[in-house]
Design an enzyme around this catalytic site. Structure first.
Site, PDB file in Angstrom:
ATOM      1  N   ASN A   1       0.878  -1.169   0.000  1.00  0.00           N
ATOM      2  CA  ASN A   1       0.000   0.000   0.000  1.00  0.00           C
ATOM      3  C   ASN A   1       0.913   1.216   0.000  1.00  0.00           C
ATOM      4  O   ASN A   1       1.526   1.531   1.018  1.00  0.00           O
ATOM      5  CB  ASN A   1      -0.904  -0.010   1.246  1.00  0.00           C
ATOM      6  CG  ASN A   1      -1.696   1.287   1.382  1.00  0.00           C
ATOM      7  OD1 ASN A   1      -1.747   2.091   0.453  1.00  0.00           O
ATOM      8  ND2 ASN A   1      -2.312   1.483   2.548  1.00  0.00           N
ATOM      9  N   TRP A   2       1.001   1.835  -1.153  1.00  0.00           N
ATOM     10  CA  TRP A   2       1.941   2.952  -1.279  1.00  0.00           C
ATOM     11  C   TRP A   2       1.432   4.243  -0.652  1.00  0.00           C
ATOM     12  O   TRP A   2       2.164   5.222  -0.565  1.00  0.00           O
ATOM     13  CB  TRP A   2       2.281   3.164  -2.765  1.00  0.00           C
ATOM     14  CG  TRP A   2       3.301   2.193  -3.263  1.00  0.00           C
ATOM     15  CD1 TRP A   2       3.859   1.163  -2.571  1.00  0.00           C
ATOM     16  CD2 TRP A   2       3.903   2.178  -4.568  1.00  0.00           C
ATOM     17  NE1 TRP A   2       4.771   0.505  -3.355  1.00  0.00           N
ATOM     18  CE2 TRP A   2       4.819   1.095  -4.585  1.00  0.00           C
ATOM     19  CE3 TRP A   2       3.762   2.955  -5.717  1.00  0.00           C
ATOM     20  CZ2 TRP A   2       5.581   0.793  -5.712  1.00  0.00           C
ATOM     21  CZ3 TRP A   2       4.515   2.649  -6.837  1.00  0.00           C
ATOM     22  CH2 TRP A   2       5.418   1.582  -6.833  1.00  0.00           C
TER      23      TRP A   2
ATOM     24  N   HIS B   1      -9.423   1.678   4.922  1.00  0.00           N
ATOM     25  CA  HIS B   1      -8.140   1.794   5.619  1.00  0.00           C
ATOM     26  C   HIS B   1      -8.313   2.732   6.814  1.00  0.00           C
ATOM     27  O   HIS B   1      -9.063   3.713   6.739  1.00  0.00           O
ATOM     28  CB  HIS B   1      -7.064   2.316   4.663  1.00  0.00           C
ATOM     29  CG  HIS B   1      -5.693   2.212   5.234  1.00  0.00           C
ATOM     30  ND1 HIS B   1      -5.191   3.128   6.133  1.00  0.00           N
ATOM     31  CD2 HIS B   1      -4.722   1.273   5.076  1.00  0.00           C
ATOM     32  CE1 HIS B   1      -3.968   2.760   6.486  1.00  0.00           C
ATOM     33  NE2 HIS B   1      -3.661   1.641   5.862  1.00  0.00           N
TER      34      HIS B   1
ATOM     35  N   GLU C   1      -6.570   5.057   7.889  1.00  0.00           N
ATOM     36  CA  GLU C   1      -6.284   6.468   7.582  1.00  0.00           C
ATOM     37  C   GLU C   1      -7.488   7.129   6.926  1.00  0.00           C
ATOM     38  O   GLU C   1      -7.756   8.311   7.143  1.00  0.00           O
ATOM     39  CB  GLU C   1      -5.032   6.559   6.688  1.00  0.00           C
ATOM     40  CG  GLU C   1      -3.767   6.278   7.490  1.00  0.00           C
ATOM     41  CD  GLU C   1      -2.637   5.644   6.699  1.00  0.00           C
ATOM     42  OE1 GLU C   1      -2.647   5.695   5.451  1.00  0.00           O
ATOM     43  OE2 GLU C   1      -1.728   5.076   7.344  1.00  0.00           O
TER      44      GLU C   1
ATOM     45  N   GLY D   1       2.822   2.328  10.689  1.00  0.00           N
ATOM     46  CA  GLY D   1       3.813   3.396  10.523  1.00  0.00           C
ATOM     47  C   GLY D   1       4.567   3.750  11.796  1.00  0.00           C
ATOM     48  O   GLY D   1       5.242   4.769  11.863  1.00  0.00           O
TER      49      GLY D   1
ATOM     50  N   SER E   1       3.594  -2.163  10.174  1.00  0.00           N
ATOM     51  CA  SER E   1       5.045  -2.304  10.342  1.00  0.00           C
ATOM     52  C   SER E   1       5.549  -3.705   9.990  1.00  0.00           C
ATOM     53  O   SER E   1       6.479  -4.206  10.622  1.00  0.00           O
ATOM     54  CB  SER E   1       5.464  -1.902  11.760  1.00  0.00           C
ATOM     55  OG  SER E   1       5.100  -0.555  12.015  1.00  0.00           O
TER      56      SER E   1
ATOM     57  N   GLY F   1       2.944  -1.112   4.153  1.00  0.00           N
ATOM     58  CA  GLY F   1       3.107   0.305   3.820  1.00  0.00           C
ATOM     59  C   GLY F   1       4.563   0.630   3.534  1.00  0.00           C
ATOM     60  O   GLY F   1       5.078   0.374   2.443  1.00  0.00           O
ATOM     61  N   GLY F   2       5.259   1.160   4.539  1.00  0.00           N
ATOM     62  CA  GLY F   2       6.634   1.646   4.382  1.00  0.00           C
ATOM     63  C   GLY F   2       7.575   0.694   3.649  1.00  0.00           C
ATOM     64  O   GLY F   2       8.270   1.109   2.712  1.00  0.00           O
TER      65      GLY F   2
HETATM   66  P1  13P Z   1       3.201   0.343   7.569  1.00  0.00           P
HETATM   67  O1  13P Z   1       3.647  -0.959   6.976  1.00  0.00           O
HETATM   68  O2  13P Z   1       3.981   1.524   7.041  1.00  0.00           O
HETATM   69  O3  13P Z   1       3.107   0.300   9.041  1.00  0.00           O
HETATM   70  O4  13P Z   1       1.702   0.591   7.022  1.00  0.00           O
HETATM   71  C1  13P Z   1       0.783  -0.412   7.140  1.00  0.00           C
HETATM   72  C2  13P Z   1      -0.433  -0.031   6.387  1.00  0.00           C
HETATM   73  O5  13P Z   1      -1.135   0.890   6.767  1.00  0.00           O
HETATM   74  C3  13P Z   1      -0.755  -0.792   5.176  1.00  0.00           C
HETATM   75  O6  13P Z   1      -2.039  -0.497   4.726  1.00  0.00           O
END
Ligand code: 13P
Length: 257
Positions: free
Chosen positions: A13-14, A99, A101, A177, A217, A238-239
């Site tokens: 997930n960018w 999500h 966010e 994150g 993470s 994500g990251g």
């Molecule tokens: P991180 O891997 O950066 O913690 O993000 C996870 C995420 O929100 C994937 O949708």
């Protein structure tokens, strides 16, 4: 993971990262290091404006393209929104829905999440439905009931035969994150409760066919341990999905089991 009954899916997930030009560069880097044979399905979810560039760049790597959001109406006067048929027409296979966010910053509710799940399925795509608890909820001991409620709301009205197109992503909000990962046992326990919730709604045969991912993470150092849990069938990353070598290490961890 349990490959006998369901797909293993590693998805990046960018979020709001990388331009179309950088997408092309990423794919070129990945192409240099990625072997052709993979056991797991690999997906990269990109910002909507980069879908066409990503579809072209990742075609040879057999990586499916995902979107990060969708609007639930098929068309109409909704300035700035993008519908499910529009995404499907670009070759999008997966769409992240709900999500944390989006729930936190863009007022998504369980009701809009449910409408989006239906819209994605109606357009022939696969929703990646995100659920997760806050740190406060975990500490007050309501994680299981909260997650069960989110799953039930998201799947409301979804027919049993459509469940195999649905992916559930368990993403504890406190692990996103932050560099803080749920332990493999914590994550495995919630994912097995998610499967139990689906079993309660649709029966055992349907429940065992649903891919449940962990997100928060996830990185090359913890992926293998998380994926070794019987009810964790992949990751939403994500990251670490923004770095070709790290993303590949996670794909390889999924291929090893
Ligand atoms: P991180 O891997 O950066 O913690 O993000 C996870 C995420 O929100 C994937 O949708």
């Amino acid at each position: 993971m349990n490959r006998r009954y369901r797909k293993t899916i590693i998805a990046g997930n960018w979020k709001m990262n990388l331009t179309a030009t950088e997408t092309k560069k990423f794919a070129e880097e990945l192409k240099k290091i990625m072997p052709r044979a993979k056991w797991c399905e690999t997906v990269i979810c990109v910002p909507a404006c980069n879908i066409t560039a990503a579809a072209k760049a990742f075609k040879d790597l057999r990586i499916s393209i995902g979107a990060e959001n969708v609007y639930f109406e098929p068309s109409g006067a909704f300035t700035g929104e993008i519908s499910a048929p529009m995404l499907a027409d670009l070759g999008v296979k997966y769409v992240i829905v709900g999500h944390s966010e989006r729930r936190q910053y863009f007022c998504e509710t369980d009701q809009t999440v449910n409408k989006k799940v239906h819209a994605v399925l109606n357009a022939g795509m696969n929703p990646i439905i995100c659920v997760g608890e806050s740190l406060e909820q975990r500490e007050t001991g309501v994680t299981d009931s909260w997650i069960a409620l989110q799953v039930k709301c998201a799947l409301s009205g979804v027919a049993a035969e459509r469940l195999r197109h649905c992916v559930i992503a368990y993403e504890p909000i406190w692990a996103i994150g932050t560099g803080k990962t749920a332990t493999a046992e914590q994550a495995g326990e919630v994912c097995s409760n998610i499967r139990a919730t689906i079993r309660g709604l649709y029966g055992a045969r349907v429940a065992r066919s649903v891919t449940i991912q962990y997100g928060g993470s996830m990185n090359p150092g913890n992926a293998a341990e998380l994926l070794a849990q019987p009810d964790i069938d992949g990751g939403l990353i994500g990251g670490a999905s923004l770095k070709p070598d790290q993303f590949l290490d996670i794909i390889n961890a999924a291929n090893q089991e």
